[in-house]
Design an enzyme around this catalytic site. Structure first.
Site, mmCIF file in Angstrom:
data_model
loop_
_atom_site.group_PDB
_atom_site.id
_atom_site.type_symbol
_atom_site.label_atom_id
_atom_site.label_comp_id
_atom_site.label_asym_id
_atom_site.label_seq_id
_atom_site.Cartn_x
_atom_site.Cartn_y
_atom_site.Cartn_z
ATOM 1 N N GLU A 1 18.387 27.079 11.774
ATOM 2 C CA GLU A 1 19.406 26.066 12.072
ATOM 3 C C GLU A 1 19.901 26.086 13.517
ATOM 4 O O GLU A 1 20.946 25.507 13.811
ATOM 5 C CB GLU A 1 20.595 26.185 11.113
ATOM 6 C CG GLU A 1 20.249 25.988 9.645
ATOM 7 C CD GLU A 1 20.028 24.536 9.236
ATOM 8 O OE1 GLU A 1 20.153 23.653 10.113
ATOM 9 O OE2 GLU A 1 19.724 24.287 8.054
ATOM 10 N N HIS B 1 26.947 28.255 3.874
ATOM 11 C CA HIS B 1 26.639 27.547 2.635
ATOM 12 C C HIS B 1 25.820 28.439 1.707
ATOM 13 O O HIS B 1 25.051 29.296 2.169
ATOM 14 C CB HIS B 1 25.839 26.273 2.935
ATOM 15 C CG HIS B 1 26.409 25.461 4.055
ATOM 16 N ND1 HIS B 1 26.079 25.679 5.384
ATOM 17 C CD2 HIS B 1 27.311 24.442 4.051
ATOM 18 C CE1 HIS B 1 26.739 24.823 6.149
ATOM 19 N NE2 HIS B 1 27.500 24.065 5.374
ATOM 20 N N HIS C 1 17.191 25.487 6.918
ATOM 21 C CA HIS C 1 17.077 26.599 5.974
ATOM 22 C C HIS C 1 16.087 26.332 4.854
ATOM 23 O O HIS C 1 15.824 27.223 4.031
ATOM 24 C CB HIS C 1 18.454 26.962 5.399
ATOM 25 C CG HIS C 1 18.685 28.437 5.327
ATOM 26 N ND1 HIS C 1 19.930 29.022 5.335
ATOM 27 C CD2 HIS C 1 17.810 29.470 5.242
ATOM 28 C CE1 HIS C 1 19.821 30.335 5.261
ATOM 29 N NE2 HIS C 1 18.546 30.634 5.193
ATOM 30 N N ASP D 1 25.358 32.910 5.663
ATOM 31 C CA ASP D 1 25.386 31.449 5.762
ATOM 32 C C ASP D 1 26.787 30.947 5.454
ATOM 33 O O ASP D 1 27.526 31.565 4.684
ATOM 34 C CB ASP D 1 24.395 30.870 4.739
ATOM 35 C CG ASP D 1 23.942 29.457 5.044
ATOM 36 O OD1 ASP D 1 24.710 28.718 5.675
ATOM 37 O OD2 ASP D 1 22.828 29.092 4.643
ATOM 38 N N ASP E 1 24.736 28.868 11.401
ATOM 39 C CA ASP E 1 26.028 28.242 11.091
ATOM 40 C C ASP E 1 26.954 29.190 10.324
ATOM 41 O O ASP E 1 28.090 28.827 10.016
ATOM 42 C CB ASP E 1 25.864 26.901 10.376
ATOM 43 C CG ASP E 1 25.413 26.991 8.915
ATOM 44 O OD1 ASP E 1 25.626 28.033 8.278
ATOM 45 O OD2 ASP E 1 24.855 25.996 8.412
ATOM 46 N N HIS F 1 17.302 21.625 2.451
ATOM 47 C CA HIS F 1 17.908 22.777 3.121
ATOM 48 C C HIS F 1 19.216 23.204 2.462
ATOM 49 O O HIS F 1 19.737 24.279 2.772
ATOM 50 C CB HIS F 1 18.105 22.522 4.618
ATOM 51 C CG HIS F 1 19.064 21.425 4.955
ATOM 52 N ND1 HIS F 1 20.429 21.579 4.891
ATOM 53 C CD2 HIS F 1 18.855 20.152 5.383
ATOM 54 C CE1 HIS F 1 21.026 20.452 5.273
ATOM 55 N NE2 HIS F 1 20.090 19.579 5.573
ATOM 56 N N ASP G 1 21.494 32.205 8.798
ATOM 57 C CA ASP G 1 21.738 30.839 9.268
ATOM 58 C C ASP G 1 22.761 30.923 10.391
ATOM 59 O O ASP G 1 23.842 31.493 10.218
ATOM 60 C CB ASP G 1 22.264 29.989 8.119
ATOM 61 C CG ASP G 1 22.317 28.507 8.449
ATOM 62 O OD1 ASP G 1 22.668 28.175 9.591
ATOM 63 O OD2 ASP G 1 22.041 27.686 7.559
ATOM 64 N N ASP H 1 23.499 27.294 -0.443
ATOM 65 C CA ASP H 1 22.134 26.753 -0.494
ATOM 66 C C ASP H 1 21.458 26.978 -1.844
ATOM 67 O O ASP H 1 20.244 27.160 -1.920
ATOM 68 C CB ASP H 1 21.272 27.354 0.627
ATOM 69 C CG ASP H 1 21.695 26.879 2.003
ATOM 70 O OD1 ASP H 1 22.490 25.931 2.077
ATOM 71 O OD2 ASP H 1 21.239 27.464 3.005
#
Length: 296
Positions: free
Chosen positions: A238, A87, A62, A85, A195, A102, A193, A89
């Site tokens: 990712e 996360h 990312h 995401d 994930d 990232h 992302d 970030d």
């Protein structure tokens, strides 16, 4: 799907030496130079394409969005950002436990965070270009303490998986779009992302987190964002097929493909491609007559 694709090619990654850590940030010179290269390339592509087109960028981790978001903001200064995401970030180099870019690309780009980010001359060209009020996060479920502090301090629009479970994905997407882009008048940058999806749908990624979005929920996000007519740039990041066995790799890649198609207008109930022509009996009869003549 009847979509014409223009491929602008791959970015060449430049490694800068020496590149010691700075304020805990790993490889600052390398990341800054590559982010600026991505930003400039994206600006060229955006200025080249028509207003109705969508620019698609595939990573990589990312950290590539440090360049894509910056580049998009130079062309469309009123853009909004949807960050899908597990996360947030938005760690700064001082709150990050890993020093990996990232996990902190947004900290360099968000105006309100600059008082928390030590100045590094390597990033001088990557000036902040977006405010928290123009960002909505969906799918969060692994947030570091520093990130949670910043999200709460600035009253950021974010919907973690607890909110997705409570409200449902339809309401979460509706609220996110309404809060950052009421009336659908501003260009949208969708940074997705893989994930954000539960590992059952996307195991082959660097930082999988349990209890994430289903593939259905991920597709709904992409479908609804496309439906606004405001989508201008998509990041898909990712996806790493090397991080699992062949079966897990196939599932992850197929999930990514489905998300990409949804971003470009594919609907699960099917579509009519722009270049589709329905067969007519007269066409079949004409072909039969030509075949018969050839046989004679």
């Amino acid at each position: 799907m009847g979509i014409e694709l223009v491929d602008y090619g791959d970015m060449r990654v430049t490694e800068v030496f020496p590149d010691p850590p700075k304020f805990g940030l790993r490889h600052p010179r390398t990341h800054a130079e590559n982010a600026m290269n991505i930003s400039q390339s994206l600006q060229v592509a955006l200025n080249h394409q028509g207003k109705e087109n969508i620019l698609f960028c595939i990573g990589g981790d990312h950290s590539v969005s440090l360049g894509t978001v910056h580049g998009h903001a130079q062309v469309n200064k009123d853009m909004v950002l949807l960050w899908i995401d597990a996360h947030a970030d938005c760690n700064t180099c001082l709150t990050s436990g890993s020093g990996n870019v990232h996990g902190m690309p947004l900290s360099f780009l968000i105006n309100e965070l600059q008082e928390f980010v030590p100045r590094m001359e390597e990033f001088d060209e990557l000036r902040p270009c977006i405010s928290f009020k123009d960002i909505a996060f969906i799918g969060l479920r692994d947030i570091d303490p520093g990130e949670r502090y910043l999200l709460e301090k600035f009253g950021v629009t974010y919907y973690g998986m607890q909110e997705v479970d409570h409200l449902g994905i339809q309401e979460v997407v509706r609220r996110s779009l309404q809060e950052v882009n009421p009336g659908f008048k501003r260009p949208i940058h969708l940074s997705f992302d893989i994930d954000s999806l539960d590992p059952g749908f996307a195991k082959c990624t660097g930082t999988p987190v349990p209890a994430g979005l289903t593939l259905r929920e991920g597709l709904y996000i992409a479908e609804e964002v496309h439906r606004t007519g405001c989508l201008k740039v998509v990041d898909l990041v990712e996806v790493n097929p090397d991080l699992g066995d062949p079966a897990q790799s196939e599932v992850t890649v197929n999930a990514a493909k489905e998300v990409i198609r949804a971003c470009f207008g594919w609907q699960r109930a099917g579509i009519v491609p722009s270049n589709y022509q329905i067969p007519m009996p007269a066409d079949v009869n004409a072909e039969s007559r030509v075949s018969l003549l050839r046989e004679k």
